[in-house]
Structures are given as C-alpha cells and as structure tokens.
Design an enzyme around this catalytic site. Structure first.
Site, mmCIF file in Angstrom:
data_model
loop_
_atom_site.group_PDB
_atom_site.id
_atom_site.type_symbol
_atom_site.label_atom_id
_atom_site.label_comp_id
_atom_site.label_asym_id
_atom_site.label_seq_id
_atom_site.Cartn_x
_atom_site.Cartn_y
_atom_site.Cartn_z
ATOM 1 N N HIS A 17 0.843 -1.210 0.000
ATOM 2 C CA HIS A 17 0.000 0.000 0.000
ATOM 3 C C HIS A 17 0.875 1.255 0.000
ATOM 4 C CE1 HIS A 17 -2.937 -2.656 2.475
ATOM 5 N NE2 HIS A 17 -3.474 -2.512 1.278
ATOM 6 N N LYS A 41 -17.592 -6.146 8.705
ATOM 7 C CA LYS A 41 -16.384 -6.949 8.893
ATOM 8 C C LYS A 41 -15.846 -6.729 10.293
ATOM 9 C CE LYS A 41 -14.204 -7.243 4.317
ATOM 10 N NZ LYS A 41 -13.000 -6.816 3.596
ATOM 11 N N ARG A 90 -1.973 -6.085 -7.899
ATOM 12 C CA ARG A 90 -0.793 -6.912 -7.618
ATOM 13 C C ARG A 90 -0.553 -7.917 -8.730
ATOM 14 N NH1 ARG A 90 -2.937 -8.539 -1.847
ATOM 15 N NH2 ARG A 90 -4.720 -8.611 -3.225
ATOM 16 N N SER A 129 -2.688 -7.701 3.444
ATOM 17 C CA SER A 129 -2.889 -7.468 4.875
ATOM 18 C C SER A 129 -3.270 -8.779 5.563
ATOM 19 C CB SER A 129 -3.993 -6.433 5.105
ATOM 20 O OG SER A 129 -3.634 -5.199 4.543
HETATM 21 O O1 PNS Z 1 -8.621 -2.833 0.724
HETATM 22 P P1 PNS Z 1 -9.862 -3.443 0.130
HETATM 23 O O2 PNS Z 1 -10.676 -4.155 1.187
HETATM 24 O O3 PNS Z 1 -9.556 -4.303 -1.060
HETATM 25 O O4 PNS Z 1 -10.753 -2.198 -0.399
HETATM 26 C C1 PNS Z 1 -12.014 -2.395 -1.003
HETATM 27 C C2 PNS Z 1 -12.777 -1.058 -1.094
HETATM 28 C C3 PNS Z 1 -12.809 -0.374 0.248
HETATM 29 C C4 PNS Z 1 -12.094 -0.151 -2.100
HETATM 30 C C5 PNS Z 1 -14.215 -1.353 -1.618
HETATM 31 O O5 PNS Z 1 -14.727 -2.460 -0.921
HETATM 32 C C6 PNS Z 1 -15.147 -0.171 -1.416
HETATM 33 O O6 PNS Z 1 -14.998 0.868 -2.035
HETATM 34 N N1 PNS Z 1 -16.121 -0.351 -0.516
HETATM 35 C C7 PNS Z 1 -17.088 0.683 -0.170
HETATM 36 C C8 PNS Z 1 -18.482 0.247 -0.574
HETATM 37 C C9 PNS Z 1 -18.717 0.499 -2.055
HETATM 38 O O7 PNS Z 1 -18.598 1.598 -2.546
HETATM 39 N N2 PNS Z 1 -19.059 -0.581 -2.786
HETATM 40 C C10 PNS Z 1 -19.370 -0.459 -4.192
HETATM 41 C C11 PNS Z 1 -18.305 -1.046 -5.069
HETATM 42 S S1 PNS Z 1 -18.906 -2.578 -5.718
#
Ligand code: PNS
Length: 162
Positions: A17, A41, A90, A129
């Site tokens: 990150h 979560k 990645r 993570s």
């Molecule tokens: O670090 P991560 O868990 O891979 O990040 C995922 C993240 C936070 C970018 C994604 O889950 C997100 O934007 N969640 C917020 C809810 C949302 O907007 N969902 C719509 C996208 S399908």
C-alpha cells in the site's frame, strides 16, 4: 489541482500500500487515503487505529491526507469532490475484482468517478494485509511486509512477544 482518493481497508497498511501511496502522491497534487469503516467486517484494527497508523506511516509525504468513510465510495467521493480513485493491482487475479468495482463505481456515479490502477512493485506483489496478519499471529517475521512500528502493533494485538 489534481486530487485523488485511495480507498481501502488498510487493516493494516503494508509496504505494498505504501508503495502505491508514494507513487500516487507523485502523480497527483493531493492524495487522500480513505479507510473504509466497514461494520459488517471485524477488522484487527479499529478504523481510528488504522487512520492513526496510516498518518504515522505517511507523515513524510506532505500532500497525503488520511480520512475514513463508511457506505459507498461514490457517495464519499461526491461529497468530497473526488473524481479519481486509485487502486493497486498486484497480479492478474486482482484484475477481475478490481475491474468490476471500477466499472460499478463509474456506472453508479453517472460517469463521475474514474479509477486509475497502479501496478504494485514486483517485490510487493505477494503481500496482503490478511497474510501479514496470519504470519504475525503465529509469531512469524513480518519485517519485510510492514513498517516496524506496524509489526509491533500487530504482535501486540495477538499477544505475541517478539
Ligand atoms: O482494501 P480493500 O478491502 O480491497 O478495499 C475495497 C474497497 C474499500 C475499495 C471497496 O470495498 C469499497 O470501495 N467499498 C465501499 C463500498 C462500495 O462503494 N461498494 C461499491 C463497489 S462494488
């Protein structure tokens, strides 16, 4: 001024990150790292802890801010006038999931939120993570994965003396 948001769970932030944050901060005038407060979560670190960790880890990057959000990214982006989201890729396995999120966000935002992908440095391509937490929970060495102070915080959560 070119502004972007880098959303994620960051539970906790890894060198992968941080590589994306540093490179994005060189591309954009201002980068906001936005920590998702996902109540569905159970994270290892609270959103407040994750924000603090990120602030410490990015303190040498003056154009990087850290914030948190809950709900949809498109709503957070609209409220804060972000039109670009940054995500790291990645490996090819990330691509399908990321493409789906990026296209959903583009569609749901009425075309207002674009996603820009930076490929993670090869040396960090194996990092996540989740694997860092698993390694640390068994007392393994995470010094190549996260900054030392982050490693110490993870070991503390798992009551591991190293
Ligand atoms: O670090 P991560 O868990 O891979 O990040 C995922 C993240 C936070 C970018 C994604 O889950 C997100 O934007 N969640 C917020 C809810 C949302 O907007 N969902 C719509 C996208 S399908």
């Amino acid at each position: 001024m070119k502004r972007a948001v880098y959303p994620g769970s960051f539970d906790p932030v890894t060198f992968g990150h941080l590589d994306i944050i540093k490179r994005a901060s060189e591309i954009f005038d201002s980068l906001t790292v936005a920590v998702l407060d996902n109540r569905a979560k159970t994270p290892l670190f609270s959103v407040e802890e994750r924000v603090k960790i990120l602030e410490e880890a990015t303190k040498d990057l003056p154009n990087v801010k850290v914030d948190s959000f809950s709900g949809l990214l498109i709503d957070y982006a609209a409220a804060n006038n972000f039109h670009v989201a940054v995500r790291g890729l990645r490996a090819i396995t990330d691509f399908e999931y990321e493409l789906q999120i990026a296209q959903t966000n583009k569609e749901l935002s009425g075309g207002k939120l674009d996603t820009i992908f930076l490929t993670t440095g090869l040396e960090y391509s194996y990092l996540s993570s989740s694997s860092v937490k698993e390694i640390a929970s068994f007392g393994g060495d995470v010094s190549k994965c996260v900054p030392e102070f982050v490693g110490d915080l993870i070991y503390k959560k798992y009551n591991i003396n190293r």
